[in-house]
Every structure is written in C-alpha cells, then in structure tokens.
Write an enzyme that holds these catalytic residues in place. Structure first.
Site, PDB file in Angstrom:
ATOM      1  N   LYS A 165       0.868  -1.174   0.000  1.00 39.54           N
ATOM      2  CA  LYS A 165       0.000   0.000   0.000  1.00 39.54           C
ATOM      3  C   LYS A 165       0.913   1.234   0.000  1.00 39.54           C
ATOM      4  O   LYS A 165       1.589   1.520   0.984  1.00 39.54           O
ATOM      5  CB  LYS A 165      -0.929  -0.022   1.218  1.00 39.54           C
ATOM      6  CG  LYS A 165      -2.074   0.995   1.145  1.00 39.54           C
ATOM      7  CD  LYS A 165      -1.597   2.344   1.556  1.00 39.54           C
ATOM      8  CE  LYS A 165      -2.672   3.392   1.464  1.00 39.54           C
ATOM      9  NZ  LYS A 165      -2.113   4.751   1.674  1.00 39.54           N
ATOM     10  N   GLY A 220       4.576   4.134  10.769  1.00 42.60           N
ATOM     11  CA  GLY A 220       3.914   5.433  10.738  1.00 42.60           C
ATOM     12  C   GLY A 220       3.517   5.897  12.123  1.00 42.60           C
ATOM     13  O   GLY A 220       4.165   5.563  13.123  1.00 42.60           O
ATOM     14  N   SER A 221       2.431   6.633  12.201  1.00 39.79           N
ATOM     15  CA  SER A 221       2.028   7.280  13.444  1.00 39.79           C
ATOM     16  C   SER A 221       1.337   6.305  14.394  1.00 39.79           C
ATOM     17  O   SER A 221       0.829   5.262  13.980  1.00 39.79           O
ATOM     18  CB  SER A 221       1.078   8.438  13.146  1.00 39.79           C
ATOM     19  OG  SER A 221      -0.166   7.950  12.670  1.00 39.79           O
ATOM     20  N   GLY A 224      -2.645   6.204  13.522  1.00 42.50           N
ATOM     21  CA  GLY A 224      -2.919   5.442  12.318  1.00 42.50           C
ATOM     22  C   GLY A 224      -2.594   3.969  12.471  1.00 42.50           C
ATOM     23  O   GLY A 224      -3.366   3.098  12.083  1.00 42.50           O
ATOM     24  N   GLY A 225      -1.438   3.689  13.072  1.00 32.69           N
ATOM     25  CA  GLY A 225      -1.031   2.305  13.264  1.00 32.69           C
ATOM     26  C   GLY A 225      -1.929   1.561  14.216  1.00 32.69           C
ATOM     27  O   GLY A 225      -2.246   0.385  13.995  1.00 32.69           O
ATOM     28  N   GLU A 244       5.193  -0.423  13.444  1.00 33.89           N
ATOM     29  CA  GLU A 244       6.171   0.434  14.114  1.00 33.89           C
ATOM     30  C   GLU A 244       5.536   1.806  14.220  1.00 33.89           C
ATOM     31  O   GLU A 244       5.237   2.443  13.212  1.00 33.89           O
ATOM     32  CB  GLU A 244       7.477   0.506  13.313  1.00 33.89           C
ATOM     33  CG  GLU A 244       8.528   1.360  14.000  1.00 33.89           C
ATOM     34  CD  GLU A 244       9.641   1.795  13.060  1.00 33.89           C
ATOM     35  OE1 GLU A 244       9.980   2.996  13.064  1.00 33.89           O
ATOM     36  OE2 GLU A 244      10.153   0.939  12.324  1.00 33.89           O
ATOM     37  N   CYS A 281      12.336   7.912  13.054  1.00 31.62           N
ATOM     38  CA  CYS A 281      11.690   7.253  14.181  1.00 31.62           C
ATOM     39  C   CYS A 281      12.649   7.079  15.350  1.00 31.62           C
ATOM     40  O   CYS A 281      12.217   6.876  16.489  1.00 31.62           O
ATOM     41  CB  CYS A 281      11.125   5.908  13.757  1.00 31.62           C
ATOM     42  SG  CYS A 281      12.332   4.806  13.000  1.00 31.62           S
ATOM     43  N   GLU A 368       6.159  11.862  21.398  1.00 32.59           N
ATOM     44  CA  GLU A 368       7.073  12.075  20.277  1.00 32.59           C
ATOM     45  C   GLU A 368       6.689  13.349  19.519  1.00 32.59           C
ATOM     46  O   GLU A 368       5.513  13.609  19.272  1.00 32.59           O
ATOM     47  CB  GLU A 368       7.020  10.879  19.327  1.00 32.59           C
ATOM     48  CG  GLU A 368       7.896  11.014  18.102  1.00 32.59           C
ATOM     49  CD  GLU A 368       7.716   9.853  17.131  1.00 32.59           C
ATOM     50  OE1 GLU A 368       8.629   9.623  16.323  1.00 32.59           O
ATOM     51  OE2 GLU A 368       6.658   9.178  17.198  1.00 32.59           O
TER      52      GLU A 368
END
Length: 498
Positions: A165, A220-221, A224-225, A244, A281, A368
């Site tokens: 994706k 990603g965030s 979202g994750g 992650e 990250c 973060e």
C-alpha cells in the site's frame, strides 16, 4: 472500532492515483493464487528473485532518486542516494539469509522408545510462509521503508506474496518503483502476483480486512497504526500486524561524560536530533543531563548552526508546528534555542525542563515530536533519573553517553533502559540503524505492536513465517528441509544437537 484517520495526502490521492475496486480485487486474487507456488519455491530461487529486483533498482537509480527528491524534499545526495543503496543492500542481504538456510529453523527429533517422557514419535519442525502479506509504506523513507524496503524484502524472502500500500507522500515514486520490482521478479521467474502496489486510503483498509491477506506490517504514526492494528486483530480471522508506531528515544548523559567531553556530546546530539529535519523514528527526543551541566552555550551554538530544512509535506509540517507549540507552553518548559520556520522549512528548536517538572508535565513533554525539536531534562542524581526513566513510555532506542570508569553509576540504570527499548546504545547516537544479522529495531508498545520482533535486520523474516511440525510422516512426503538426507544441506538441530 476506530478507522485510521485520513490524512491530507490520502485525500489528495483519491483525486489522483487510486486503485479501482476491480483492480484491487484482481490484485488480491493474484496474490492468493501466487501463495502456493511462491511458498513451494526454494530459498535459492527466492534469493535470485530478490537479487534481480536489487539489480533492476540499481540500474534505475538516477531516475528514481530524482523522482524521490521531487516528491519528498529530501536531498538527493547523500540522503536519497544512500537510502536507495541501503534498500538494494537489504534485498541482497536477505538473499544471503535464504542461501544460509538457518532461518527455516529445521529441527528433527527421531523416534525414541527410551525417551524419559515415554516413547517419543518421530517429530520434525520447520517454518513455512504465513501467506499473502499487506505492507503499508512509510512517509519518511521513500526507499528503505517503502515499496522495496525492509518489510517487502523480508516478506518476499519468507515466501509470501506482497501487496504494497503506497504512501500518498510519494505516489509517483511508489508507482515507478513497483513497476521495476514487478518486472524484475517476472523476468527472474517469480510467480505472477508475487508483488503489486496499490494506492488509496480505503483500498488499504479494504485489503487489510480481506480474508486472503494473512499478515500486515506498518510504519507510521501511533493513531494510524493503532487503528489498523485494531482492524487486523478484530477480523473474523485475526492476523498478525507488525506496526512500528512511535518513540521518544531517551539519551542519558552521565556526569563523567559531561566533564570529559561535554561539548562534543552537545554537538553530536544537535546533529542527531535535527538530522533529516528530525523526521526519523529514532530521533533522540529527550536528553537527560545532570543539573549544573554547563553546556547551555555549547548547545545553543551547535543547534543554532543547523540550517533550516523542509519537512516531508504540509501535513507533517503543520502537525509538528502544533505539537511544538504545545511543548513550548507546557508548565516548567523553557526555551534554549527558539527555532524558526518559513512555510514547510524549519530550523531546530531546543527546550529544557527539570525532572520534577517533567513528572508533572503531562503528555506535552512525554510524546514524540516528529520534527526538529528535542527536550532537555535535568536530573539531580541517579535515583531521580531512574525515577523519571521508569515513567517513560517504551520506544525503539535508549542511549547512554558515559565513561567506562562510571560502570557502578551506569549499571543501576540498565534495567530501566532495557524495559524501555529494543536497542541500547553506548556512546553512539540512535539515528543510524544498520541492516545486519544482529540488528533489533523494535520495542514494547507504542514503539511496536509486536515487541518480540524486529523490522530491520535479518531476523525481520521471522515475522512472516509460522512453524509446522510433521509427526510420523514417511520421508518421501516430508518437505525437503526435514528429509533424512537433508538435500538442501541446511543447518539443523537433530535429536537436540546442532
């Protein structure tokens, strides 16, 4: 169950390059059809396929780097040139993993009538591919954590077809990279449907829910994750989701390190947290310094010397500006270097607080900040330092800048640091994750959704394999890794002995 938040870039992608519903169905069907022949391929065959993809990407390096630069604002050299080299290196490294064969974990227990637990049957165990895998590409690494990045490389190496994706922040690059990989795999003899790229927010969610997809990975965030993770584990048939998500990556500086090389530490720290506009990250988001460290001038000089850098896109720039504003307004936080920005370009910001204020500071000081900003936390002694470390959310890394003759000072910190992270660093900086056999890039939630795994290094292949034990089967029906004569000459454990 919450749906992942749709970003500005995702909204734009619906107006540009979005995979149609019939095309998505064809992609899913092709991946499912490819699963058996792909799983039946030998490790040597898959190694050849990965190496062919690496060669094809290297042959198109100049054009790919130019396209990546246009879409992401990242500098062509050394950043994107080095990142593409990393991408093709890890494809070839997984070829080595495949030819080595130990990744299969082949284990043979012969029948034993005298086994202490009672007569033991013949049991043989090996790892097999988990099946079609959905990979969500990252925004901040358009090569190494994207179309042909580490998740794709490790899943293909495991024998799993991959549906990638694409991230909307670099759509054209994703499309072109996908075309190159698909062509190289086909030319090398891989099954049709072994790899494909899809575009679109809804398409990613639809694919994740599809029963033909057997595993997924994401970089990603946290919001979202987490939303995607919840979908993956709430399906009628849940699947593993290797996300992650987020990390603040604390750095502890000991009194001895301050006294002997404080200015060097300050300069290296400024370079690390501002590297790539702080969009790593592994960016060090917290710097623990002893009270009275005396490094304010050195820090101001080092941070002030860093030029402004553009962020990856407007959404990330706006999000960073908002989070930085909240941090500046947090109680007890003072400004050491007040960064500036023009449009999507930022100079780094450095702020400071005390351990006591940090403990009372709430989420603004703890979360973060994806961008060029970091927070200093001063501590009075080792006990206060440990008390703060024990309140932090886990992450990917934890670093100590110390001296070897401070072992008695550092040793009590290690349990706290081990709880926090999957990778501990001594007198180094976390913004540099080499791809190797021993690498660990993961950690407890929210760093990842699967703390027993890594997304970087050769062990990443383990995410896309599952064990199967064969009990009592005749040799002719066993898979090659378990046959008595070991035709692939794999490293195996037999009756307990290697």
């Amino acid at each position: 169950m919450p749906e992942p938040e749709r970003s500005t870039e995702e909204t734009r992608s619906t107006m540009s390059r979005e995979t149609s519903a019939p095309e998505l169905e064809r992609t899913l069907a092709a991946a499912a059809a490819a699963a058996r022949p792909f799983a039946a391929s030998t490790p040597a065959e898959r190694a050849g396929w990965l190496e062919a993809a690496a060669d094809a990407l290297d042959a198109e390096a100049e054009a790919l780097i130019a396209l990546a630069h246009t879409e992401t604002h990242l500098p062509a050299a050394p950043r994107l040139k080095g990142e593409l080299a990393r991408t093709t290196f890890q494809l070839r490294l997984f070829g080595q993993v495949l030819r080595d064969g130990a990744f299969l974990g082949a284990t043979v227990d012969h029948a034993d009538a005298e086994w202490p637990m009672g007569p033991r049957p013949d049991i043989r165990r090996v790892l097999v591919p988990i099946g079609p895998t959905l990979v969500f590409a990252a925004s901040n690494f358009p090569f190494a954590f994207s179309v042909a990045g580490g998740d794709t490389a490790s899943a293909l190496a495991a024998g799993c077809p991959v549906i990638l994706k694409a991230h909307p922040g670099h759509e054209e690059l994703s499309t072109r990279t996908g075309e190159i990989v698909v062509g190289a795999l086909a030319a090398a003899g891989a099954p049709a449907g072994a790899f494909a790229v899809i575009h679109g927010f809804e398409q990613g969610v639809t694919a994740l829910k599809d029963p033909r997809v057997q595993a997924a990975s994401f970089t990603g965030s946290v919001p979202g994750g987490r939303a995607l993770f919840d979908i993956a584990v709430s399906r009628p048939t849940p699947i593993p989701f290797y996300g992650e998500l987020g990390s603040v990556n604390p750095v502890v500086v000991t009194p001895g390190a301050v006294a002997r090389r404080g200015e060097a530490v300050a300069k290296a720290y400024a370079g690390s947290f501002s590297l790539g506009a702080g969009q790593f990250c592994t960016k060090p988001g917290l710097l623990f310094l002893p009270e009275g460290h005396g490094l304010d001038d050195a820090l101001r000089e080092a941070v002030g010397a860093v030029a402004g850098q553009p962020m990856l896109n407007e959404r990330i720039a706006q999000g960073f500006a908002h989070k930085l504003s909240e941090l500046r307004q947090a109680p007890g936080v003072t400004t050491v270097v007040d960064g500036t920005h023009q449009g999507e370009s930022f100079t780094p910001s450095l702020l400071s607080t005390t351990a006591k204020e940090f403990l009372a500071g709430g989420e603004a000081v703890r979360e973060e900040h994806f961008g060029p900003a970091s927070l200093i936390v001063t501590y009075s002694d080792a006990d206060e330092l440990i008390g703060v470390l024990d309140t932090l959310e886990p992450g990917l890394t934890a670093t100590v800048q110390g001296e070897e003759d401070e072992a008695d000072y550092v040793r009590p910190l290690l349990p706290s640091l081990t709880r926090l992270a999957g990778r501990l660093l001594w007198n180094d900086w976390p913004t540099g994750v080499t791809v190797s056999w021993a690498q660990q890039h993961g950690g407890p939630y929210p760093a990842t959704t699967a703390p027993t795994t890594t997304s970087v290094g050769t062990a990443a292949i383990e995410r896309f394999l599952r064990p199967v034990a064969w009990q009592g089967f005749p040799d002719a029906l066993l898979p090659e890794p378990l046959q008595e004569q070991n035709p692939w000459q794999l490293p195996r454990r037999t009756d307990g002995a290697r």
